[in-house]
Enzyme design. Structure first.
Site, short mmCIF file in Angstrom:
data_model
loop_
_atom_site.label_atom_id
_atom_site.label_comp_id
_atom_site.label_asym_id
_atom_site.label_seq_id
_atom_site.Cartn_x
_atom_site.Cartn_y
_atom_site.Cartn_z
N ARG A 56 0.82 -1.22 0.00
CA ARG A 56 0.00 0.00 0.00
C ARG A 56 0.85 1.27 0.00
NH1 ARG A 56 -3.61 2.46 4.46
NH2 ARG A 56 -5.25 3.50 3.28
N HIS A 60 0.30 4.55 -2.34
CA HIS A 60 0.07 5.90 -1.81
C HIS A 60 1.20 6.85 -2.17
CE1 HIS A 60 -3.40 5.32 1.28
NE2 HIS A 60 -3.60 4.63 0.18
N ASN A 85 -3.79 8.54 5.21
CA ASN A 85 -2.58 7.90 5.74
C ASN A 85 -2.51 7.90 7.27
OD1 ASN A 85 -1.46 7.31 3.20
ND2 ASN A 85 -0.65 9.40 3.02
N HIS A 183 -6.37 -5.80 -2.54
CA HIS A 183 -7.16 -6.01 -1.32
C HIS A 183 -7.43 -7.49 -1.06
CE1 HIS A 183 -8.80 -1.58 -1.29
NE2 HIS A 183 -7.51 -1.67 -1.06
C1 HEM Z 1 -9.35 1.70 -5.76
C2 HEM Z 1 -9.10 2.58 -4.85
C3 HEM Z 1 -8.68 2.20 -3.47
C4 HEM Z 1 -9.31 2.56 -2.32
C5 HEM Z 1 -10.53 3.42 -2.18
C6 HEM Z 1 -8.57 1.94 -1.25
C7 HEM Z 1 -8.88 2.09 0.09
C8 HEM Z 1 -8.29 1.38 1.12
C9 HEM Z 1 -8.69 1.47 2.50
C10 HEM Z 1 -9.78 2.38 3.05
C11 HEM Z 1 -7.92 0.61 3.21
C12 HEM Z 1 -7.96 0.37 4.72
C13 HEM Z 1 -7.16 1.49 5.39
C14 HEM Z 1 -7.31 1.50 6.90
O1 HEM Z 1 -7.87 0.57 7.48
O2 HEM Z 1 -6.84 2.46 7.53
C15 HEM Z 1 -7.03 -0.02 2.27
C16 HEM Z 1 -6.10 -0.95 2.61
C17 HEM Z 1 -5.22 -1.52 1.71
N1 HEM Z 1 -5.05 -1.13 0.39
FE1 HEM Z 1 -6.32 -0.01 -0.69
N2 HEM Z 1 -7.54 1.24 -1.75
C18 HEM Z 1 -7.56 1.37 -3.10
C19 HEM Z 1 -6.63 0.85 -3.99
C20 HEM Z 1 -5.51 0.16 -3.61
C21 HEM Z 1 -4.40 -0.15 -4.48
C22 HEM Z 1 -4.27 0.32 -5.92
C23 HEM Z 1 -3.51 -0.88 -3.75
C24 HEM Z 1 -2.18 -1.43 -4.14
C25 HEM Z 1 -1.83 -1.71 -5.37
C26 HEM Z 1 -4.08 -1.04 -2.43
C27 HEM Z 1 -3.54 -1.77 -1.42
C28 HEM Z 1 -4.07 -1.88 -0.15
C29 HEM Z 1 -3.60 -2.83 0.84
C30 HEM Z 1 -2.57 -3.92 0.60
C31 HEM Z 1 -4.30 -2.58 2.01
C32 HEM Z 1 -4.13 -3.25 3.39
C33 HEM Z 1 -3.02 -2.50 4.13
C34 HEM Z 1 -2.70 -3.04 5.51
O3 HEM Z 1 -3.26 -4.03 5.96
O4 HEM Z 1 -1.84 -2.39 6.17
N3 HEM Z 1 -5.26 -0.36 -2.38
N4 HEM Z 1 -7.27 0.47 1.02
#
Ligand code: HEM
Length: 320
Positions: A56, A60, A85, A183
């Protein structure tokens, strides 16, 4: 004339894209890839979720003024303090550890932006996902952009807003779906989806696109009186495994974030993303191929090269 313009445009694209190369550090830091792999493996051994967190970070970083490690800069006016973030992006200490390990074998050569790109690739691979050759040669930015980070895709965005935000950095609808497949690993805080669990009187399920059989367990994980910082797996079935289960979940109404489920269930999805979700849900190889493609494209968003930016010594501060 039209043909000439198109050919010139395509050549320009090739020139822009070819500034990064897989063997950029082959002479200046031949052990780079094995050092990063070792440190990512160590970090994941301590906590499997770190793979998701590192992946992630690269996303970002790249979405805000390109992949320039601006996300890593400390300071209350930095990107770390932007809403998407704050209390959310994690893994900064692991990046420090990797950078220190890299500095001790080749000093002042490797950018923090490239370390983020390699760590993201290794995190996917070590979680059971595909691998690819990471293109390298990015340099580190000199400034952070907090307002840019506040505009990162949000879990509350509509599908057309998400598609538009990806388009701004040159990513298309297939890239939106493929990259959302990230995800398949990691966690999300209750505050980011608990609005989907109850209606305004606190009972029932206002979000009809969420499989109702999932609601009791999500409500148990996210009690109404809690602070919203509890977490649940983004992929309810296999949270640590990088596979295509995320897309199977979406087909079954089991996406956690509204921005996940909208890829399958919204009206706009019908003629944009839904068929791609269906394809990936039944064909993991196509998902892996498109994910790799999209990661390479995302890693190539406006990199600083040549004499632009710098090679940061400490990823948290610009060089003095
Ligand atoms: C399509 C738009 C996207 C939205 C709206 C989004 C939103 C989010 C949100 C809200 C979370 C949880 C954050 C939290 O709990 O504080 C998350 C986690 C995550 N996102 Fe996304 N995301 C998107 C795209 C992506 C992309 C493009 C990637 C990587 C290529 C990604 C990788 C991840 C990963 C791996 C997590 C888990 C992180 C962890 O467990 O520390 N996301 N995302």
């Amino acid at each position: 004339m039209k043909k000439f313009v198109i050919i010139t445009f395509l050549m320009l694209c090739v020139v822009v894209r070819s500034q990064l190369s897989a063997d950029f550090y082959s002479k200046s830091c031949p052990n780079l890839l094995s050092v990063v792999r070792r440190e990512v493996r160590n970090a994941i051994k301590l906590e499997m979720r770190m793979a998701a967190s590192l992946l992630r970070l690269h996303f970002h970083d790249c979405f805000v003024d390109g992949c320039d490690a601006s996300l890593l800069l400390d300071g209350s006016d930095g990107e770390k303090f932007a809403a998407p973030n704050l209390n959310s992006a994690r893994g900064f200490e692991v990046i420090d550890t990797i950078k220190n390990a890299v500095e001790s074998s080749c000093s002042n050569v490797v950018s923090c932006a490239d370390i983020l790109a390699i760590a993201a690739r290794d995190s996917v691979l070590l979680s059971g996902g595909p691998t690819w050759k990471v293109l390298l040669g990015r340099r580190d930015g000199l400034v952070a952009n907090q307002s840019g980070a506040n505009n990162l895709p949000s879990p509350f965005d509509s599908l057309d807003a998400i598609i538009a935000k990806f388009a701004v950095v040159g990513l298309n609808i297939t890239d939106v779906v493929a990259l959302s497949g990230a995800h398949t690993i990691g966690l999300a805080r209750c505050a980011l989806f608990s609005n989907r669990l109850t209606n305004f009187s606190g009972t029932g399920a206002p979000d009809s696109t969420l499989d109702s059989s999932l609601i009791p367990s999500l409500q148990a994980a996210c009690p109404a009186n809690s602070d919203g910082n509890n977490t649940v797996a983004l992929d309810v079935k296999s949270r640590d495994l990088f596979d295509n289960q995320y897309f199977v979940n979406l087909v079954n109404g089991r996406g956690i974030l509204q921005s996940d489920q909208t890829l399958f269930s919204s009206d706009l999805a019908l003629n944009t993303t839904k068929s791609i979700v269906q394809l990936y849900s039944s064909n993991p190889a196509v998902f892996f191929g498109d994910f790799v493609n999209a990661m390479i494209k995302m890693g190539d968003v406006r990199p600083l090269t040549g004499l632009d930016g710098e090679i940061r010594k400490n990823c948290r501060v610009v060089n003095s």
